[in-house]
Enzyme design. Structure first.
Site, PDB file in Angstrom:
ATOM      1  N   GLU B 146       0.834  -1.206   0.000  1.00  0.00           N
ATOM      2  CA  GLU B 146       0.000   0.000   0.000  1.00  0.00           C
ATOM      3  C   GLU B 146       0.869   1.256   0.000  1.00  0.00           C
ATOM      4  O   GLU B 146       1.654   1.468   0.925  1.00  0.00           O
ATOM      5  CB  GLU B 146      -0.901   0.001   1.234  1.00  0.00           C
ATOM      6  CG  GLU B 146      -1.794   1.225   1.309  1.00  0.00           C
ATOM      7  CD  GLU B 146      -2.697   1.217   2.532  1.00  0.00           C
ATOM      8  OE1 GLU B 146      -2.440   0.416   3.453  1.00  0.00           O
ATOM      9  OE2 GLU B 146      -3.642   2.009   2.557  1.00  0.00           O
ATOM     10  N   HIS B 148       0.765   4.596   0.810  1.00  0.00           N
ATOM     11  CA  HIS B 148      -0.103   5.401   1.673  1.00  0.00           C
ATOM     12  C   HIS B 148       0.641   6.682   2.058  1.00  0.00           C
ATOM     13  O   HIS B 148       1.858   6.684   2.203  1.00  0.00           O
ATOM     14  CB  HIS B 148      -0.411   4.555   2.921  1.00  0.00           C
ATOM     15  CG  HIS B 148      -1.390   5.157   3.866  1.00  0.00           C
ATOM     16  ND1 HIS B 148      -1.067   6.167   4.737  1.00  0.00           N
ATOM     17  CD2 HIS B 148      -2.701   4.886   4.074  1.00  0.00           C
ATOM     18  CE1 HIS B 148      -2.145   6.497   5.444  1.00  0.00           C
ATOM     19  NE2 HIS B 148      -3.146   5.733   5.062  1.00  0.00           N
TER      20      HIS B 148
END
Lengths: 126, 332
Positions: B146, B148
């Site tokens: 991910e 992020h």
């Protein structure tokens, strides 16, 4: 208070022959190992409670609060309450008390993050 | 049989963190609600949020879960797993062998429940990937890290992973963009939540100013804190204002173009939909066409994170966000 900030559990405060029990909720969005959770402080009616003899109870297991940091493989499911057990402490069933609890969490995938979560609520002893 | 061409829109149960934590729904009830509202069929679930047995799911639970998927018609695309390296706060991280095994346990559980891929995290040191990727191949389950906030395609960790991806050269490893790293502004709903706890406009003005400055998020948060303390703002106001540094960064939305080829899944991170059907902080109209035109044909799951500061149940928010994403993917 947002659901993710809540630390006093729906089951509240109860009394039995072996002491007082306070329901706690995990203030995070996912389950965490108990080792990353710290019960930082508790006061009842404005008076700090000595937690040196306290235990944490969850799903039939019980650990001295002082050893909580060892529980790296016991997961606190985010929907469940765990219980802070205070032996040798009592209260009258039906009486009301202002309870202030602070639980710290250090999410294990975010190095260095520690979040303090205080909550105060008036509870009727069950 | 026709095959999917083009991006799909689904939802992560993380969007419904509020009704989940307040016990308004059990897992089966929440999944039925998602199905009933037509928010699927493709869904993501965070293992450690929704499955009590995680990281080691039993065969019995996995069977029940698969029956629930069949009954609701939902498709378990992504299972979010965690790289829990720091099990003892303030002490050394767990050893590499334990961390590798921790990932394998979660991969096995996700596979057993029928998920097609897992979301994993940069907390996994990149040099351990050669020990885990072959296991994912063996299980036939893909892994997307991910990206992020505060990360984006230009972050050093993303570049180090990219080099390892080149070296391992396997379709089982990819990216999961989150979009929070390329927000264009701080959501007004987040500022309003800070106002609601008493934060003054002078503090929020300073926040907006510091937030767009160059530098690392934690440094900027420190800079705001120092200023705010000197100006006499109380800690609760500073904490509410500082949330923006930890979940949003303002890198270039077009920078996602560099990651499109290896994107296997998308977190459609969002905070609030405005009256015109646009996300209030992230420029989806700029970002989504990059993926659509770049050939992305996986799933974007709507990921409402306004629950970090709002009590809303998330359902209306997700419906509005999914409408916007479908419109943009369709060329509107």
């Amino acid at each position: 208070m947002l659901p993710v900030e809540r630390v006093i559990g729906e089951e509240g405060l109860s009394v039995g022959p072996d002491g007082l029990r306070l329901a706690m909720r995990l203030p995070w969005y996912r389950s965490l190992p108990f080792s990353t959770v710290e019960v930082a402080s508790l006061s009842i009616d404005g008076e700090a409670v000595d937690l040196s003899a306290a235990n944490v109870e969850y799903e039939g297991e019980s650990w001295p609060l002082a050893d909580l940091g060892e529980q790296t493989n016991a997961f606190w499911f985010v929907r469940d309450s765990a219980f802070l057990h205070l032996p040798n402490r009592s209260a009258t069933a039906g009486s009301e008390h202002s309870v202030a609890l602070t639980v710290n969490v250090s999410p294990p995938y975010i190095p260095g993050m520690k979040r303090a979560n205080p909550q105060t609520q008036v509870l009727r002893v069950a | 049989m026709a095959t999917n061409t083009g991006p799909q829109v689904g939802v992560t149960l993380y969007s419904f963190t509020n009704p989940w934590l307040t016990r308004k729904f059990e897992l089966d009830g929440l999944l039925r609600e998602v199905a009933k509202r037509g928010m699927g069929p493709n869904i993501e679930i965070i293992g450690f949020q929704s499955f009590k047995e995680f990281p080691d799911v039993s065969d019995e639970f996995a069977e029940q879960f698969k029956m629930l998927m069949a009954e609701t018609g939902l498709n378990p695309v992504s299972c979010a797993i965690n790289s829990d390296r720091f099990l003892r706060p303030g002490q050394q991280p767990i050893d590499d062998a334990s961390l590798v095994e921790y990932h394998k346990r979660q991969l096995r559980s996700a596979k057993k429940m029928g998920f097609k891929l897992v979301r994993y995290q940069f907390a996994l040191p990149v040099e351990l990937l050669p020990q885990i990727a072959p296991y994912a191949e063996e299980l036939d389950i893909r892994m997307g890290v991910e990206v992020h906030a505060p990360m984006w395609s230009g972050h050093p960790a993303v570049q180090a992973y990219g080099e390892m991806y080149d070296k391992l050269d396997t379709p089982y490893l990819g990216w999961i963009p989150d979009f929070g790293g390329t927000a264009s502004r701080i959501p007004e709903s987040m500022l309003n939540a800070a106002r609601a706890v008493g934060a003054k406009e002078s503090l929020l003005d300073k926040l907006k100013e510091v937030w767009i400055e160059p530098g690392m998020s934690h440094e900027k948060a420190g800079r705001l804190r120092e200023w705010a303390i000197a100006e006499g703002h109380p800690p609760a106001h500073i904490q509410a204002a500082s949330l923006a540094f930890f979940i949003l960064a303002n890198n270039d939305p077009k920078s996602w173009a560099a990651l499109v080829d290896r994107t296997i899944h998308i977190h459609g991170k969002f905070y609030g939909m405005d009256a015109d059907g646009r996300e209030e902080a992230i420029d989806y109209g700029t970002i989504l066409p990059l993926f659509r035109d770049g050939g992305f044909d996986g799933t974007l799951v709507s990921e409402w994170e306004g629950h970090a500061y709002l009590p809303d149940d998330g359902f209306d928010q997700v419906e509005a966000h999914q409408s916007m994403c479908r419109r943009i993917f369709a060329g509107g």
